[in-house]
Design an enzyme around this catalytic site. Structure first.
Site, PDB file in Angstrom:
ATOM      1  N   ASP A  13       0.825  -1.210   0.000  1.00 56.14           N
ATOM      2  CA  ASP A  13       0.000   0.000   0.000  1.00 56.14           C
ATOM      3  C   ASP A  13       0.859   1.259   0.000  1.00 56.14           C
ATOM      4  O   ASP A  13       1.359   1.677   1.045  1.00 56.14           O
ATOM      5  CB  ASP A  13      -0.909  -0.033   1.250  1.00 56.14           C
ATOM      6  CG  ASP A  13      -1.830   1.170   1.318  1.00 56.14           C
ATOM      7  OD1 ASP A  13      -2.440   1.387   2.388  1.00 56.14           O
ATOM      8  OD2 ASP A  13      -1.935   1.884   0.313  1.00 56.14           O
TER       9      ASP A  13
ATOM     10  N   ASP B  88      -1.705   5.548  -5.226  1.00 56.87           N
ATOM     11  CA  ASP B  88      -2.033   4.683  -4.087  1.00 56.87           C
ATOM     12  C   ASP B  88      -2.375   3.264  -4.523  1.00 56.87           C
ATOM     13  O   ASP B  88      -3.501   2.982  -4.929  1.00 56.87           O
ATOM     14  CB  ASP B  88      -3.217   5.304  -3.321  1.00 56.87           C
ATOM     15  CG  ASP B  88      -3.582   4.507  -2.080  1.00 56.87           C
ATOM     16  OD1 ASP B  88      -4.540   4.901  -1.393  1.00 56.87           O
ATOM     17  OD2 ASP B  88      -2.916   3.487  -1.812  1.00 56.87           O
TER      18      ASP B  88
HETATM   19  C1  LIG Z   1     -10.594  -2.934   4.259  1.00 56.13           C
HETATM   20  O1  LIG Z   1      -9.545  -3.163   3.358  1.00 56.13           O
HETATM   21  C2  LIG Z   1      -8.614  -2.166   3.195  1.00 56.13           C
HETATM   22  C3  LIG Z   1      -8.745  -0.887   3.726  1.00 56.13           C
HETATM   23  C4  LIG Z   1      -7.718   0.042   3.497  1.00 56.13           C
HETATM   24  C5  LIG Z   1      -6.614  -0.291   2.750  1.00 56.13           C
HETATM   25  C6  LIG Z   1      -5.521   0.679   2.523  1.00 56.13           C
HETATM   26  N1  LIG Z   1      -5.864   1.637   1.457  1.00 56.13           N
HETATM   27  C7  LIG Z   1      -6.507  -1.543   2.183  1.00 56.13           C
HETATM   28  C8  LIG Z   1      -7.492  -2.469   2.407  1.00 56.13           C
HETATM   29  O2  LIG Z   1      -7.469  -3.711   1.908  1.00 56.13           O
END
Ligand SMILES: COc1ccc(CN)cc1O
Length: 327
Positions: free
Chosen positions: A32, A212
């Site tokens: 991420d 992102d």
């Molecule tokens: C609920 O799942 C997520 C929530 C946030 C992120 C990061 N942007 C990755 C995820 O897989």
């Protein structure tokens, strides 16, 4: 030493999972570039929330005394727990004293995610959420081993792709790499496009957002999104489906960012048809949607990144920058 890790999409390219070995256990993590914490499912979670996941055995691990973490993501999901130091290997690259954040609590969104064993943050370490002392990302911990301080992503639609660490692979893109400066002051890979276009309709307004890998879609201001779907016959903003939907056989308009003066970075319309909303309707969900209230920045997520080989350059020639090339 450089490294390459293969990353594989979940259904509908919802997220991309990459194998990471911590100690002697392999986790499949969501890399991420929009966050800076490496966290994993752990034996501190309620047992039912551990089911089906690789689990970090905190009882065999070296605790970072007094440290904890708590993180809230743009989609409203959250996680938290305590912190350990361990050996982490990605694509043949080893960080020996990597802060591994063990999840003790997870919000419902993560509990529903049956496949990811956690996240590996690749934003700037200033965004790390460990208290009382911020910890370094995996990338920062291995950077000194790399030929170049770069991560290069090749995310694909419905097929495995790669994260290259330390080098740029000319075999993975065509044409030139176009670089744009990054403002890392908020800890994200933030860049500004001088203009953007929906098909041939150029809008000479700048657009600032973050690159992102941890967000599935492209999230833009609601008026911009409404203007995009005005070009798509039968498109509607559906509260039932949580955003813009359209007939699955729609021909979608390409979305172009104009960067570094006059270079176009184009997402083909096909990639903006994200996925069918369900098995019985012929409606499809859009890959461009409005940013929610929690998110105060535009997000160029996987739908955008899939069209490009993207070089996240932390400073091979001065300041941080992003390189884009067609793949
Ligand atoms: C609920 O799942 C997520 C929530 C946030 C992120 C990061 N942007 C990755 C995820 O897989």
């Amino acid at each position: 030493l450089n490294g390459t890790a293969v990353t594989s999409p979940e259904a509908n390219d919802l997220e991309y999972l990459t194998p990471v070995t911590i100690g002697n256990v392999t986790f499949h993590l969501d890399f991420d570039t929009g966050s800076a914490d490496l966290w994993v499912y752990s034996d501190e979670l309620p047992t039912d929330e551990q089911t089906g996941h690789a689990v970090y055995a905190t009882t065999d691990s070296k605790l970072l005394p007094g440290s904890s973490w708590e993180i809230l993501y743009g989609d409203g999901s959250s996680a938290g727990g305590d912190v350990f130091a361990d050996t982490v290997v990605v694509g043949g690259l080893t960080a020996t004293m990597q802060a591994v954040e063990a999840a003790a609590t997870l919000s419902a969104e993560f509990e529903r995610d049956a496949h990811s064993d956690g996240l590996l943050g690749l934003a700037f370490s200033t965004l790390n959420m460990v208290k009382p002392q911020k910890q370094s990302t995996f990338f920062d911990n291995v950077k000194s081993q790399l030929d170049l301080p770069v991560i290069a992503t090749s995310l694909k639609h419905g097929a495995p792709g790669t994260y290259d660490f330390g080098f740029i692979d000319e075999n993975k893109y065509t044409g030139p790499l176009t670089y744009v400066d990054v403002d890392s002051s908020r800890g994200y890979w933030t860049f500004t496009a001088d203009a953007y276009a929906f098909g041939d309709d150029q809008i000479s307004t700048s657009l600032t957002g973050i690159a992102d890998t941890g967000t599935t879609l492209i999230l833009l201001p609601s008026d911009t999104v409404s203007r995009y779907y005005a070009n798509v016959s039968g498109a509607q903003d559906s509260p039932l489906h949580g955003g813009y939907v359209f007939p699955c056989d729609s021909k979608l308009t390409p979305f172009t960012l104009v960067v570094a003066g006059n270079h176009s970075v184009t997402v083909p319309g096909e990639l903006i048809n994200y996925a069918p909303v369900g098995s019985v309707s012929n409606l499809c969900f859009g890959g461009i949607q409005a940013a929610s209230g929690l998110v105060d920045i535009n997000i160029f997520g996987d739908v955008f990144l899939k069209s490009q080989y993207v070089v996240f350059d932390a400073g091979s020639q001065g300041g941080p920058r992003l390189g884009f090339a067609n793949q």
